[in-house]
Enzyme design. Structure first.
Site, short mmCIF file in Angstrom:
data_model
loop_
_atom_site.label_atom_id
_atom_site.label_comp_id
_atom_site.label_asym_id
_atom_site.label_seq_id
_atom_site.Cartn_x
_atom_site.Cartn_y
_atom_site.Cartn_z
N GLY A 158 -10.90 -7.30 8.55
CA GLY A 158 -12.35 -7.10 8.66
C GLY A 158 -12.90 -6.14 7.63
O GLY A 158 -13.93 -6.41 7.01
N ASP A 179 -0.71 -7.07 3.43
CA ASP A 179 -0.92 -7.55 4.79
C ASP A 179 0.21 -8.53 5.10
O ASP A 179 0.53 -9.37 4.25
CB ASP A 179 -2.30 -8.26 4.90
CG ASP A 179 -2.80 -8.30 6.33
OD1 ASP A 179 -2.05 -8.75 7.21
OD2 ASP A 179 -3.94 -7.88 6.57
N ASN A 187 -10.08 -14.62 13.50
CA ASN A 187 -10.35 -13.64 12.43
C ASN A 187 -11.66 -13.95 11.71
O ASN A 187 -12.28 -13.08 11.12
CB ASN A 187 -9.24 -13.66 11.36
CG ASN A 187 -7.87 -13.30 11.88
OD1 ASN A 187 -6.87 -13.78 11.35
ND2 ASN A 187 -7.80 -12.48 12.90
N CYS A 295 -5.51 16.66 9.41
CA CYS A 295 -6.29 17.87 9.72
C CYS A 295 -7.33 17.56 10.80
O CYS A 295 -7.65 18.39 11.63
CB CYS A 295 -7.05 18.37 8.49
SG CYS A 295 -6.04 18.98 7.15
N CYS A 309 -8.83 -3.73 17.30
CA CYS A 309 -9.93 -4.70 17.39
C CYS A 309 -9.57 -5.86 18.30
O CYS A 309 -10.40 -6.36 19.06
CB CYS A 309 -10.22 -5.29 16.01
SG CYS A 309 -11.12 -4.18 14.99
N CYS A 366 -2.08 22.76 8.77
CA CYS A 366 -1.65 21.35 8.65
C CYS A 366 -0.33 21.27 7.89
O CYS A 366 -0.24 21.73 6.75
CB CYS A 366 -2.73 20.53 7.93
SG CYS A 366 -2.21 18.83 7.61
ZN LIG Z 1 -4.07 18.10 6.45
#
Ligand SMILES: [Zn+2]
Length: 389
Positions: A158, A179, A187, A295, A309, A366
């Site tokens: 999509g 993919d 689809n 983060c 989806c 992080c």
């Molecule tokens: Zn980060």
């Protein structure tokens, strides 16, 4: 005065000429060297680092590259004659420190000074990208950057559909599409790369056919596989930018972790029913405090709160809207203009028509973008691992 030699001799007495070596040293020190030869001459080689403006356009365009009339400007042609005439014109325009490079590019090559073979647009490109070339912020230089760019689109679904179509139309030189899925009739409500005829075929094949029909001059690389911990670095290292149009958290984290490690911009789009999000996760951009995906979302949500989806449903046009914004962002990053979505999260609600941009900051703790020792960068999660998280 009808004799060109007399004219040039007269110019030589009023224009300062410098040697190619002197011009090269000045260029190294940051001065402006303009190669004023025609496009077909420049395509055979031009000093590395020179600005290229054909003599016929010099007076029109000099103001864009030399804003200060006291700035030193070095002009180079093929032999040092046209640059004398051009220097005379710039002097008349008020430029006080204009120099003509003696012997021109011929002498530059004789002295074995560094030059490059600059990429130029082909005749067909002028026609195809005319509306881009008319935009000053993009122009020929920007279009050449796009044609030289390599983008990896993850997911030919999509979001990946409008992204790939617009990037192909914009002339991104190489588009990798990854993919492992097959086109299903369900689809087609949103994945506009595919058609009724492609139901049952691999999505990357259907995509390649469609994109090549749109722009046969660019390179489409279909990759029919699933990104995983073992192949991600090998695949990503061939690209300048990654566009994450996946619909699962496993791949999103994997893309983030590899992009942060390799310093590549990660343009991210996601959708849920009527809602969409876009951001560019690119801590290495050097722009402020740009965070990575981790983060903002340190860990994946529990599976029951993160339906894809396929499970949650999505308004068909929404990934189109999000994808077009993602493609716009990618083009801006690659051509180098405008404000980016680094450090910002754009949230769209198509039901209420709200477009809100939130500031997002790097998280000092992080372990991914905060990692200072590449030897201790966290390992990529394997598929089974992140599913059980
Ligand atoms: Zn980060």
């Amino acid at each position: 005065m009808h004799d060109i030699q007399t004219f040039l001799s007269k110019l030589q007495s009023s224009i300062d000429e410098v040697s190619v070596l002197h011009a090269y040293k000045k260029l190294q020190a940051g001065s402006l060297l303009i190669d004023i030869r025609e496009k077909d001459e420049v395509s055979g080689g031009s000093p590395a680092g020179a600005i290229r403006i054909p003599k016929g356009m010099l007076e029109m365009k000099i103001g864009q590259v030399a804003t200060d009339p006291a700035q030193e400007v070095y002009l180079l042609c093929a032999s040092g004659k046209r640059s004398l005439v051009a220097a005379f014109c710039l002097q008349q325009m008020g430029y006080e420190n204009v120099y003509s490079v003696e012997g021109g590019f011929g002498e530059w090559k004789n002295r074995a000074l560094p030059f490059e073979m600059p990429r130029t647009l082909k005749e067909a490109d002028y026609e195809r990208y005319k509306r881009h070339l008319l935009i000053p912020e993009l122009g020929e230089a920007g279009q050449i950057k796009l044609l030289s760019s390599r983008v990896l689109v993850v997911g030919a679904g999509g979001i990946g559909s409008p992204v790939a179509l617009y990037l192909a139309a914009a002339g991104i030189g190489t588009i990798g599409l990854i993919d492992d899925d097959i086109v299903d009739r369900s689809n087609l409500q949103r994945q506009i790369l595919h058609t009724e005829q492609s139901v049952g075929s691999p999505k990357v094949d259907s995509a390649k056919q469609r994109l090549s029909a749109l722009n046969p001059a660019i390179r489409i690389v279909p990759i029919q596989t699933r990104l995983d911990a073992d192949n991600i670095e090998t695949i990503l290292q061939d690209y300048d930018l990654v566009l994450d149009g996946t619909d699962n958290f496993t791949t999103r984290y994997l893309i983030n972790d590899a992009c942060v490690k390799l310093g590549k911009p990660n343009v991210h789009g996601s959708v849920f029913r009527f809602e969409g999000q876009v951001s560019t996760f690119w801590p290495a951009s050097g722009k402020g405090n740009a965070p990575c995906y981790r983060c903002v979302y340190p860990t994946p949500p529990p599976a029951e709160l993160a339906p894809s989806c396929a499970e949650a449903g999505v308004l068909g046009v929404l990934p189109g809207l999000v994808g077009v914004i993602c493609a716009t962002e990618a083009i801006k990053i690659l051509a180098g203009f405008g404000n980016l979505l680094t450090g910002k999260l754009l949230c769209i609600n198509a039901a209420t028509w709200s477009f809100d941009t939130y500031e997002i900051d790097q998280e000092p703790s992080c372990p991914y973008c905060g990692c200072t020792d590449p030897a201790h960068y966290p390992p990529y999660a394997h598929f089974e691992q992140s599913c059980s998280m």
